[in-house]
Design a protein around this motif. Sequence first.
Motif, PDB file in Angstrom:
ATOM      1  N   GLN A 219       0.841  -1.194   0.000  1.00 37.58           N
ATOM      2  CA  GLN A 219       0.000   0.000   0.000  1.00 37.58           C
ATOM      3  C   GLN A 219       0.882   1.251   0.000  1.00 37.58           C
ATOM      4  OE1 GLN A 219      -2.723  -0.120   3.309  1.00 37.58           O
ATOM      5  NE2 GLN A 219      -4.204  -1.378   2.207  1.00 37.58           N
ATOM      6  N   SER A 220       0.306   2.329  -0.542  1.00 38.99           N
ATOM      7  CA  SER A 220       0.954   3.653  -0.524  1.00 38.99           C
ATOM      8  C   SER A 220       2.346   3.616  -1.144  1.00 38.99           C
ATOM      9  CB  SER A 220       1.032   4.200   0.904  1.00 38.99           C
ATOM     10  OG  SER A 220      -0.241   4.247   1.503  1.00 38.99           O
ATOM     11  N   PHE A 235       6.866   2.289   0.719  1.00 41.27           N
ATOM     12  CA  PHE A 235       5.532   1.681   0.745  1.00 41.27           C
ATOM     13  C   PHE A 235       5.365   0.971   2.075  1.00 41.27           C
ATOM     14  CE2 PHE A 235       8.127  -1.540  -1.532  1.00 41.27           C
ATOM     15  CZ  PHE A 235       7.963  -2.646  -0.705  1.00 41.27           C
ATOM     16  N   THR A 238       0.897  -4.450   4.265  1.00 45.98           N
ATOM     17  CA  THR A 238      -0.163  -4.787   5.203  1.00 45.98           C
ATOM     18  C   THR A 238      -0.071  -6.268   5.585  1.00 45.98           C
ATOM     19  OG1 THR A 238      -1.768  -5.340   3.479  1.00 45.98           O
ATOM     20  CG2 THR A 238      -1.654  -3.044   4.189  1.00 45.98           C
ATOM     21  N   GLN A 299       6.286  -7.464  -5.789  1.00 43.24           N
ATOM     22  CA  GLN A 299       6.197  -6.078  -6.260  1.00 43.24           C
ATOM     23  C   GLN A 299       7.366  -5.787  -7.197  1.00 43.24           C
ATOM     24  OE1 GLN A 299       3.770  -3.525  -5.560  1.00 43.24           O
ATOM     25  NE2 GLN A 299       4.884  -2.776  -7.359  1.00 43.24           N
TER      26      GLN A 299
END
Length: 600
Positions: A219-220, A235, A238, A299
């Motif tokens: 996330q982010s 980032f 989570t 990622q």
Amino acid sequence: MIQKLRTSSLYFISILFVLFAPVSFVEAAGSLTIQELSPASGTVSVNSPVTFKVVPTGFSSPYFTISDNRGIYLTSNLSSFGEFSWTPMSRDVGNHTITITASDSAGNSASASKVITVIQPSVTLTAMKNGPAAFAGSPMEFQITPVGFTNPTYWIGDSVGGSTLTNSKLNSLGAFYWVPTIFELGQHNVTINVSDQSGHFVELSQVFTVSDAIKPAVQSLVPGTTTPVGGAVTFSLTSPGFTAPRFAIIDSFIPSTISADKLSETGVFSWIPVQSQIGVHNLRMTITDSSGQSSIVLQTIVVQAPSITVEAMTPGKVVMVGDTLKFNLQMSGLIVPTFAVSDNHPGGSSVRTNNISSSGLFIWTPVRDDIGVHNIAINAVDTNGNYATVRTDITVVGIPIAPPSPVVASSVYSPPVSAIGTPSSGNSTGGYYFTKSLAIGSESSEVLELQKRLASLGFFFLTPTSYYGSITSSAVKKFQSSRGLEPVGFVGPGTRAALNASGASVGASVATAVIPSVSPLVATANGNRYVFTKSLAIGSENSEVLELQKRLASLGFFFVTPTSYYGPVTAAAVKKFQASVGLEQVGFVGSGTRAALNAR
């Protein structure tokens, strides 16, 4: 004697009467103020009292009257002592302008007003996080915000039996915090009650939905999947459903500067790639906990090379001598870089590294010797060793500024027609006939012929190139001086006539053309009319330019306030004037244009 004493006594008594007689003063009209307003803001909830006190000044036994702009009867709410107390009801919600008037038997009167706002108590849920839809294991938060309550108390209940959402999740300030478990999936119809000792009561309903925990994810991600060298990549990872999770990370890029310490114990990733990390990074992150749960998150991050681009260039890629060129450098992947500037202009260049600021702002004012095409290269390097280069082509054009010294027009060379020849005379034996105006920056076959002619006359000593540069300009000045012309360095009507005459002397054949005649003028005052004596071009700035602008304005070619500076607007006006009198539209003032101006 007795009579005199009696008279004196009466006179003395009269004086005493005057001195000690009571004095009557006119008392000013009374005033009225409203004090001790409660609540002080003047805003009161339904079923809550509002009070204040009316304080009269300058009255004798005042009596009061009261009115409300909304027609509410409030007479009984105001005592004879000026004390006001009112408990509004729901129908009274809104703004009330209450006016009190005080009067007395002496005729004094004064009024005072106060705006009272009556509101209905209300409750809203604010600052909600992870709601009203939440995942099991993720905290849900919100704040109960009551309006119109005094020292409120809160209560919350859930429609789902056995729910962990109880009143203990709500503190005395109305802050709610709840972490639903995996066993509380589904819809929860929650009731919230707010009340106070004044009898205010509001009940609010809210539906919350709890879903199965989502899988771990990135996330982010900042700045995104593509990042420049030198830019921070961050980032958060989570881990819903994990208890005290542990994180590990591996990068496919070899060699990679991403190590285990780039991913914190709380799942926050932070990394600044350097030049050696340019390329594709496939990250594999593993999450585990003590219960044996595990999950893998992938990622991809692409690191791009540093770059520089030129932006906001003014006036553009073509700039005139004397004008200022400006542009900004937009940099990516460079942190506080230093710059070096180079230019491969064949004739040398006035461009230097100090033309660019530390922030990447480039400012340069080209001079005459800069005329031509410049390939400007700007190199940037930062303390991390990151570097980038940008190149831009700039073309410098221009007309040299005429010398300020005036020349008497009567000394201008004006060859006889017989010396020049005519197309039908037949007495020329070959050569080139000049018809164009030429200046620094010109490049054509006529420039080549000009250089040949100047070489034959002993003024030009290089191989002709067709390009009109500073060397050609210098040769033209020498030729002009030899013929009694003003040495301006560009070719206008007078210089063309002299060149064509010199061609006849070396056996030049005159082509079919019409040579404008140039009448000599003396540079003296002609009554109140100004006589032009100077050659003018873009960049000139003197009183003659001011007179030129005035003359062009009077002839209907110049429409702005004269400024004494010869810029593009003046050049455009000169071209229009030249066109109107049948002269070549060159935009600068030579002998032919001066003659035409002085004739008008």
